[in-house]
Structures are given as C-alpha cells and as structure tokens.
Design a protein around this motif. Structure first.
Motif, PDB file in Angstrom:
ATOM      1  N   PRO A  18       0.826  -1.219   0.000  1.00  0.00           N
ATOM      2  CA  PRO A  18       0.000   0.000   0.000  1.00  0.00           C
ATOM      3  C   PRO A  18       0.858   1.265   0.000  1.00  0.00           C
ATOM      4  O   PRO A  18       1.918   1.287   0.632  1.00  0.00           O
ATOM      5  CB  PRO A  18      -0.781  -0.107   1.316  1.00  0.00           C
ATOM      6  CG  PRO A  18       0.083  -0.939   2.210  1.00  0.00           C
ATOM      7  CD  PRO A  18       0.785  -1.913   1.298  1.00  0.00           C
ATOM      8  N   PRO A  19       0.410   2.318  -0.702  1.00  0.00           N
ATOM      9  CA  PRO A  19       1.072   3.611  -0.516  1.00  0.00           C
ATOM     10  C   PRO A  19       0.899   4.053   0.940  1.00  0.00           C
ATOM     11  O   PRO A  19      -0.074   3.675   1.592  1.00  0.00           O
ATOM     12  CB  PRO A  19       0.341   4.550  -1.477  1.00  0.00           C
ATOM     13  CG  PRO A  19      -0.947   3.872  -1.823  1.00  0.00           C
ATOM     14  CD  PRO A  19      -0.738   2.398  -1.623  1.00  0.00           C
ATOM     15  N   VAL A  20       1.838   4.846   1.429  1.00  0.00           N
ATOM     16  CA  VAL A  20       1.798   5.230   2.846  1.00  0.00           C
ATOM     17  C   VAL A  20       2.150   6.701   3.044  1.00  0.00           C
ATOM     18  O   VAL A  20       3.025   7.240   2.383  1.00  0.00           O
ATOM     19  CB  VAL A  20       2.755   4.324   3.677  1.00  0.00           C
ATOM     20  CG1 VAL A  20       4.173   4.316   3.114  1.00  0.00           C
ATOM     21  CG2 VAL A  20       2.771   4.732   5.151  1.00  0.00           C
ATOM     22  N   TRP A  21       1.395   7.332   3.942  1.00  0.00           N
ATOM     23  CA  TRP A  21       1.778   8.627   4.523  1.00  0.00           C
ATOM     24  C   TRP A  21       1.236   8.628   5.937  1.00  0.00           C
ATOM     25  O   TRP A  21       0.397   7.785   6.284  1.00  0.00           O
ATOM     26  CB  TRP A  21       1.264   9.822   3.698  1.00  0.00           C
ATOM     27  CG  TRP A  21      -0.218  10.016   3.662  1.00  0.00           C
ATOM     28  CD1 TRP A  21      -1.124   9.339   2.890  1.00  0.00           C
ATOM     29  CD2 TRP A  21      -0.990  10.944   4.448  1.00  0.00           C
ATOM     30  NE1 TRP A  21      -2.399   9.794   3.139  1.00  0.00           N
ATOM     31  CE2 TRP A  21      -2.349  10.788   4.089  1.00  0.00           C
ATOM     32  CE3 TRP A  21      -0.666  11.910   5.417  1.00  0.00           C
ATOM     33  CZ2 TRP A  21      -3.384  11.544   4.664  1.00  0.00           C
ATOM     34  CZ3 TRP A  21      -1.682  12.663   5.981  1.00  0.00           C
ATOM     35  CH2 TRP A  21      -3.033  12.473   5.603  1.00  0.00           C
ATOM     36  N   ALA A 336       8.037  -2.501   7.587  1.00  0.00           N
ATOM     37  CA  ALA A 336       6.972  -3.514   7.661  1.00  0.00           C
ATOM     38  C   ALA A 336       5.862  -3.220   6.648  1.00  0.00           C
ATOM     39  O   ALA A 336       5.273  -4.140   6.068  1.00  0.00           O
ATOM     40  CB  ALA A 336       6.394  -3.558   9.076  1.00  0.00           C
ATOM     41  N   ILE A 337       5.584  -1.942   6.433  1.00  0.00           N
ATOM     42  CA  ILE A 337       4.517  -1.567   5.494  1.00  0.00           C
ATOM     43  C   ILE A 337       4.937  -1.887   4.052  1.00  0.00           C
ATOM     44  O   ILE A 337       4.108  -2.237   3.220  1.00  0.00           O
ATOM     45  CB  ILE A 337       4.178  -0.063   5.650  1.00  0.00           C
ATOM     46  CG1 ILE A 337       3.571   0.206   7.022  1.00  0.00           C
ATOM     47  CG2 ILE A 337       3.233   0.408   4.537  1.00  0.00           C
ATOM     48  CD1 ILE A 337       3.622   1.662   7.466  1.00  0.00           C
ATOM     49  N   ARG A 338       6.238  -1.784   3.777  1.00  0.00           N
ATOM     50  CA  ARG A 338       6.716  -1.934   2.396  1.00  0.00           C
ATOM     51  C   ARG A 338       7.167  -3.345   2.056  1.00  0.00           C
ATOM     52  O   ARG A 338       7.572  -3.614   0.916  1.00  0.00           O
ATOM     53  CB  ARG A 338       7.864  -0.940   2.149  1.00  0.00           C
ATOM     54  CG  ARG A 338       7.336   0.474   2.106  1.00  0.00           C
ATOM     55  CD  ARG A 338       8.418   1.498   2.024  1.00  0.00           C
ATOM     56  NE  ARG A 338       7.854   2.816   1.702  1.00  0.00           N
ATOM     57  CZ  ARG A 338       8.413   3.958   2.031  1.00  0.00           C
ATOM     58  NH1 ARG A 338       9.571   3.982   2.669  1.00  0.00           N
ATOM     59  NH2 ARG A 338       7.844   5.093   1.710  1.00  0.00           N
ATOM     60  N   LYS A 339       7.107  -4.256   3.048  1.00  0.00           N
ATOM     61  CA  LYS A 339       7.515  -5.632   2.807  1.00  0.00           C
ATOM     62  C   LYS A 339       6.395  -6.387   2.099  1.00  0.00           C
ATOM     63  O   LYS A 339       5.231  -6.246   2.492  1.00  0.00           O
ATOM     64  CB  LYS A 339       7.799  -6.286   4.172  1.00  0.00           C
ATOM     65  CG  LYS A 339       8.761  -7.439   4.136  1.00  0.00           C
ATOM     66  CD  LYS A 339       9.151  -7.840   5.541  1.00  0.00           C
ATOM     67  CE  LYS A 339       8.179  -8.895   6.057  1.00  0.00           C
ATOM     68  NZ  LYS A 339       8.497  -9.373   7.390  1.00  0.00           N
ATOM     69  N   PRO A 340       6.692  -7.217   1.081  1.00  0.00           N
ATOM     70  CA  PRO A 340       5.606  -8.022   0.490  1.00  0.00           C
ATOM     71  C   PRO A 340       4.955  -8.880   1.574  1.00  0.00           C
ATOM     72  O   PRO A 340       5.657  -9.403   2.441  1.00  0.00           O
ATOM     73  CB  PRO A 340       6.338  -8.887  -0.544  1.00  0.00           C
ATOM     74  CG  PRO A 340       7.624  -8.187  -0.831  1.00  0.00           C
ATOM     75  CD  PRO A 340       7.995  -7.450   0.420  1.00  0.00           C
TER      76      PRO A 340
END
Ligand code: CP3
Length: 341
Positions: A18-21, A336-340
């Motif tokens: 997911p994109p994140v901000w 953690a957010i960017r890990k598959p």
C-alpha cells in the motif's frame, strides 16, 4: 513510476504494497522541523511563510520517501480567514477570539489574505515534489472547525458547540453554512494551486448523538463534496470522521467521499465487512504503538494490511504522529509496510 501510487489507489486500484503517509508527518518529532521552528519563532510564523511551510512539507518526503506529502498548515486557518484572531501559545494549544459562544459571526471582518498565503505554499511544494509523490491538501470539516470557533479553544467534550446546536440551531446552522462556503473556496483554491487530492478532517465527529451526526457531520460534508465535485470532478476527496465508529458506513455511503480514513479504534476487519465494496480505505495504525515500538509494531502493521488487502488501501496512522515518536520507530513501521505480505 511517475504517477503517484497514492492517486492510483484513491482512483480504486489495489496495490500489493500500500502507498503510505502519516498524519502530522511534518512536525515536532523531526529535528529538522524543530530547528526551523526555533529559527522562525513559532507555528503560525511557519504556516504563513510559504518558503518555510513548503520546506517543512517536504522534510518527511526527503527523509522517509512517503508516498504522499500533506500540506503543512492547520485547520484553524479557515476561522482565521473568517476573521477570528488566532494564536498558538506553546503548551496551551490554539486560541480563537472572540469565541462565537459570545460574539456574532457578522461582527467578524473576513481576511482572505490568509488563504492566499497557503496557495503560495501549495505552488512551491507542487513545483518541488517528486513525480511519484501524491500531494494532499486539506481542511477541517465544518463541525470540527465550529467546535473551535464557538469555544475559542479546544475542549474535551465539545460542550459549547453541542449546546449551541441544541439551543440556537438557526444560529449554529448559519455558522456551519458559512464554514462550508469558505471551505469549498479554500479546497478549490488548493486544487487550483496544485494539490492532487484533499482530506477533510472531522476530528470531533465522535462527540455527536446520531441525529446530530446526520445534521452536522454528514449533511455539511455532503454539501462540500457536491460543490467541490462540480468544480473539480477529477480530484479525490478523503473523509476522516475520527471517532465515528458505528456511523462510519453511513458516513461512507451518504457523504459521497471517495475514500474514508479509519482511526485506531476501528477494527479494520469490521470496517472491511461494513464499508462499501471497492471503497478505498486509509489507516489505521495506533500512533501510541508507533511511539512504543517493539515486536508488536510489525505484527500490527501486518494485521491491518491483511484485513484491507481485498480493497484499495492507503496505509496511515489512526491519528497524528506523537511528537515524542523516535525516528527509528517510523523507519521500522515503514519497513513492515513496504515488505511483500
Ligand atoms: O498532518 C499534517 O502533518 C498536516 C498539517 C496539519 C497540522 N494540523 C499541523 C500542526 C494538519 C492536517 C492539522 C490538522 C488539525 N489541526 C486538526 C485535525 C486533525 C487532528 O489532529 O485531530 C486539529 C484539531 C487541529 C488544531 C490544532 N493544531 C491543535 C489542537 C493544535 C495544538 C495541539 C498540538 O498538537 O500541538 C495544533 C497545532 C499544530 N498543527 C501543530 C502542527 C504540526 C503543532 C505546532 C507546533 O507546536 O509546532
């Protein structure tokens, strides 16, 4: 590359990562923010200095490569532009004078120059932002902005505004309508100056009884969405009704927003089942867990991602990042957010 993933997801695409901000990603937990604030002598000096505000908007993008940049400003710029005096004193929170509990809206002298200063910041950020970074503008929702305008300050239970809404519904309704008018102009102005999407912050939507929620949260938000869509049909609108709880599905169905933000008290498994299929959802890591850090952080990230993996999802916190949050915890969360999965 090139097209912001944040916008793709707001337009209904699902992404494996997911994109994140993060809400309040520009702010006091960053040493580079604290340094600039010390130099400029206070929050409002930063907001109304378009070079400083643009720089602060970009700081977390440079440091962490967030997929979205949120304009550095505040929801109380609208009351300032409507003619209330605005001050931020360290340790006290914001003050608006005169409080509308005891003064007439008509006695205020509008000051639209305060909005023009913000458009200048938007233009500077838009010119400097990487092509793959989404750019979010924002405004407070009428109910939340009214709670500050009526009380003249923040409050635990929003009693002054809730009372005015019951005791003087016509006067309160006129205030809400006036905030709607300025907010539509303000968001359209931000869009014209270069933001890609906007978020409407309804931080105090949780303090209203059900019929009041309909009247003061849903109805004015729907009016803003309708009027903004008529002028800027391509621009996605994210609604963030913090504390709405069981009112969330109704809010999502009836306001017309393109995406909803979840606060940290919402179970994302419930939200996924209760919200319209395919509606993009944003959220909802607990900012206190980000502050605490440790082993629970990556597992909470994973649980949120899994719960929302069947629909367009933008990763965010459930509310603003706490000012004591260690940089290392932000880095751990992003990993953690960017890990598959
Ligand atoms: O998310 C972002 O980084 C964008 C900028 C932004 C700020 N405030 C910067 C800010 C946004 C979107 C807001 C929204 C806002 N402001 C809300 C709605 C969201 C929420 O948090 O519930 C509300 C209720 C406000 C009003 C406000 N502004 C308060 C109550 C305070 C004082 C409390 C505090 O956190 O200090 C602010 C000040 C404020 N707004 C700061 C920042 C970075 C801190 C200023 C400083 O001392 O440097």
């Amino acid at each position: 590359m090139g097209f912001p993933s944040l916008l793709a997801v707001l337009n209904g695409e699902e992404r494996a990562v997911p994109p994140v901000w993060f809400m309040r990603q520009a702010g006091r937990y960053l040493p580079e923010y604290r340094a600039l604030r010390a130099e400029k002598g206070g929050f409002l000096n930063l907001v109304y200095d378009s070079d400083a505000a643009a720089e602060i908007t970009l700081q977390p993008i440079r440091r962490f490569g967030f997929d979205g940049a949120i304009l550095f400003s505040d929801i109380l710029i609208v009351p300032h532009a409507m003619g209330q005096a605005l001050t931020f004193t360290a340790g006290e929170g914001p003050r608006l004078a005169p409080p509308l509990a005891g003064a007439r809206l008509e006695s205020l002298q509008a000051a639209p120059k305060h909005l023009a200063a913000i458009y200048e910041t938007v233009g500077k950020v838009a010119a400097a932002l990487p092509a793959e970074t989404g750019f979010l503008g924002f405004a407070g929702a009428p109910w939340t902005v009214a709670t500050y305008m009526v009380a003249g300050e923040g409050s635990r239970d929003q009693a002054a505004a809730r009372l005015m809404a019951y005791r003087e519904p016509e006067r309160f309704s006129a205030l809400i309508d006036a905030i709607v008018d300025v907010t539509v102009e303000y968001l359209a102005g931000q869009i014209a100056a270069g933001v890609h999407a906007v978020q409407i912050f309804d931080s105090w939507s949780g303090s209203l009884a059900p019929q009041e929620f309909e009247r003061w949260v849903i109805a004015p938000t729907r009016t803003i969405v309708e009027r903004l869509k008529a002028r800027c049909p391509e621009t996605p609108i994210i609604g963030f009704p913090k504390g709405a709880g069981g009112n969330l599905p109704r809010y999502a169905r009836e306001t017309g927003v393109d995406a909803v933000g979840l606060d940290e008290t919402v179970d994302p498994v419930w939200a996924d089942a209760a919200l319209p299929k395919g509606l993009p959802v944003q959220g909802n890591l607990d900012p206190m867990l980000l502050l605490a850090g440790g082993e629970a952080l990556p597992s909470a990230v994973r649980r949120i991602r899994e719960a929302l993996s069947g629909r367009p999802h933008i990763f965010n916190l459930g509310h603003g990042i706490d000012k004591e949050t260690p940089i290392a915890h932000v880095e751990a969360a992003l990993a953690a957010i960017r890990k598959p999965l």
